[in-house]
Design a protein around this motif. Structure first.
Motif: not given
Length: 525
Positions: A117-118, A120-122, A124-125, A128-129, A146, A148
């Motif tokens: 999660s750290d 992930y592109h802002p 896309d985050k 994804i979650h 996505y 990263i």
């Protein structure tokens, strides 16, 4: 085993290999305990023997399967993971490929020093979650693409497949597989960019473009695409005709001749040009010019132009030219008639002159007027008003002069060699007047007392220059006559008309009189 039982007083889950009565080997598990008397002596052993052959085989199979999975997981070009359903998505398993992808070690992820999660592109985050949480909730499969950012700040495109699974202890875990698709994504983005550029070019072409797919072994062609120019030319909407047969959209295409070209190009693969033709059906009508190609994928492409306005303009120009030609013919006709009137007036006037010299002057003037009238008559009768067939003109001029001079000209032979020489009016009039003067002089002076002789008129075009030869084999021009400073009107005219042509004139007096006049073809006035 007996020794151990005596020393320890028990045996628990001890595995033994035993041979059955039929000779088959089995694996058994034995658990036993010693039963003692009051003095502590072993009276007997009480225990259980259980055959565990199938269980041991299952355990061996599982071990081998886990080893195969480990080898596969460590060598597959992607990240395999198994994580808990907690806030940190704590990893239970992770292969070593994660370091190649992210720059962080497997141990750093397992300790939760860093999480996926750290990275992930802002942008896309959140998605994804949301997708993974739903997979865990529904225990369903998911697919994600996505971005990263790795340990060194480099961006990667990731494609991930995963599923929420329920384990034996009712624990829900997330297992998945991630691969780096950055290279593929760059190619896809380049293709998209090229597609956008192609579409922009396609839609902004000044020509109409239509793409067709062959159906029924080339017996029909269906629209796959058209550009905006085609929509405007044919007055149709792209969405309305995509997927439709060209025979339905353009019902007259076979009569137009283009359908046969489609079939030929589809079969041979060779491009074809369908020349300018008129298309008409109940909806549209116009002139079209088509170029048809076959793409490597098999589709047929027609690139065409609507030249209806050009054809209309051409027809109007043609009509205007025809009207002007008629007008010019009428002008030449009237000029010729007016000159004939002038010639007739001069002939009538000559009757009142008693002096022979005056009559000759009037006759010369009549011949000059008639030579010009013949030019306008030739243009009036010609299909091409821009130029005169000079051979035909000279033939008529000689006939007119023979008629005018009568018996004085009849004993002379006339030869001409003027093959395929065409002059415009600006050259034909001065040239015709020059020939008129030279032939008239030869008839009048070269053959006195009815002497027989010959007059030749030749003309040729070579190296962009006309050369006119006029020759007679008569008595020749007297030596006392200065050709460069002529006193007679006829010779003055020859000199002046040659200058008008921007040409030169030469004279030879050997065995008669030989005139050579030269002038350039490109001279127009």
């Amino acid at each position: 085993l007996n020794q151990i039982m005596l020393e320890q007083g028990f045996v628990k889950n001890r595995e033994l290999s035993l041979c059955k009565k039929d000779g088959a080997m089995i694996i058994a598990s034995i658990s036993t305990v010693a039963v003692k008397d009051e003095n502590g002596n072993v009276k007997y052993f009480d225990g259980i023997i259980e055959e565990i052959t199938e269980r041991k085989r299952a355990e061996q199979d599982l071990k081998e399967s886990e080893e195969k999975f480990r080898i596969l997981a460590e060598n597959i070009p992607g990240v395999i993971y198994l994580s808990l359903n907690d806030e940190m998505k704590t990893l239970v398993y992770l292969n070593d490929e994660v370091k190649k992808l992210t720059g962080y070690s497997k141990e750093e992820f397992m300790r939760n020093d860093i999480t996926f999660s750290d990275l992930y592109h802002p942008d896309d985050k959140a998605d994804i979650h949301s997708v993974k949480d739903n997979s865990l909730k529904q225990k369903s499969a998911f697919h994600l693409v996505y971005r990263i950012k790795d340990k060194y700040g480099k961006q990667h495109w990731i494609e991930e497949y995963g599923i929420g699974v329920l384990r034996e202890n009712n624990a829900i875990l997330l297992e998945g597989f991630m691969i780096d698709i950055t290279s593929r994504k760059k190619v896809e983005m380049a293709l998209i960019e090229n597609e956008e550029k192609f579409r922009e070019l396609f839609n902004n072409m000044s020509s109409g473009v239509a793409v067709y797919e062959a159906h029924d072994n080339g017996n029909d062609f269906v629209f796959k695409d058209i550009n905006k120019t085609s929509e405007m030319i044919e007055k149709v909407s792209r969405n309305e005709i995509i997927g439709k047969s060209v025979l339905d959209v353009f019902p007259s295409i076979k009569e137009f001749g283009l359908f046969e070209v489609f079939q030929k190009v589809w079969k041979t693969g060779n491009p074809e040009h369908h020349p300018v033709s008129f298309y008409q059906d109940e909806k549209i009508a116009g002139w079209r010019e088509n170029y048809v190609y076959k793409l490597p994928s098999g589709e047929i492409v027609a690139v065409y132009d609507d030249i209806t306005r050009r054809k209309q303009a051409e027809e109007q120009v043609k009509k205007n030219l025809e009207e002007k030609e008629v007008l010019l013919q009428e002008i030449h006709h009237r000029v010729k008639n007016n000159m004939q009137v002038v010639s007739s007036l001069l002939r009538m006037q000559s009757r009142y002159f008693k002096d022979e010299f005056d009559k000759k002057l009037i006759l010369d003037s009549r011949n000059r007027v008639n030579s010009m009238a013949l030019i306008h008559e030739s243009l009036y009768q010609s299909k091409d008003l821009s130029q005169i067939d000079f051979e035909y003109y000279i033939k008529n001029l000689i006939g007119h002069l023979i008629s005018t001079f009568g018996s004085k000209a009849e004993h002379i032979k006339y030869k001409q060699n003027i093959n395929k020489i065409f002059l415009n009016i600006n050259k034909a009039i001065p040239c015709g007047l020059i020939v008129n003067e030279l032939i008239s002089n030869s008839i009048k002076y070269a053959f006195p007392d009815g002497k027989e002789g010959e007059i030749s008129i030749n003309m040729e075009l070579k190296d962009n220059e006309y050369t006119l030869f006029v020759f007679d084999n008569g008595v020749g021009l007297p030596e006392e006559v200065d050709f460069l400073k002529p006193e007679s009107l006829g010779l003055q005219l020859i000199s002046a008309l040659t200058k008008q042509l921007h040409g030169t004139v030469d004279l030879e007096r050997k065995n008669g009189t030989y005139y050579t006049i030269r002038f350039k073809k490109e001279f127009t006035g």
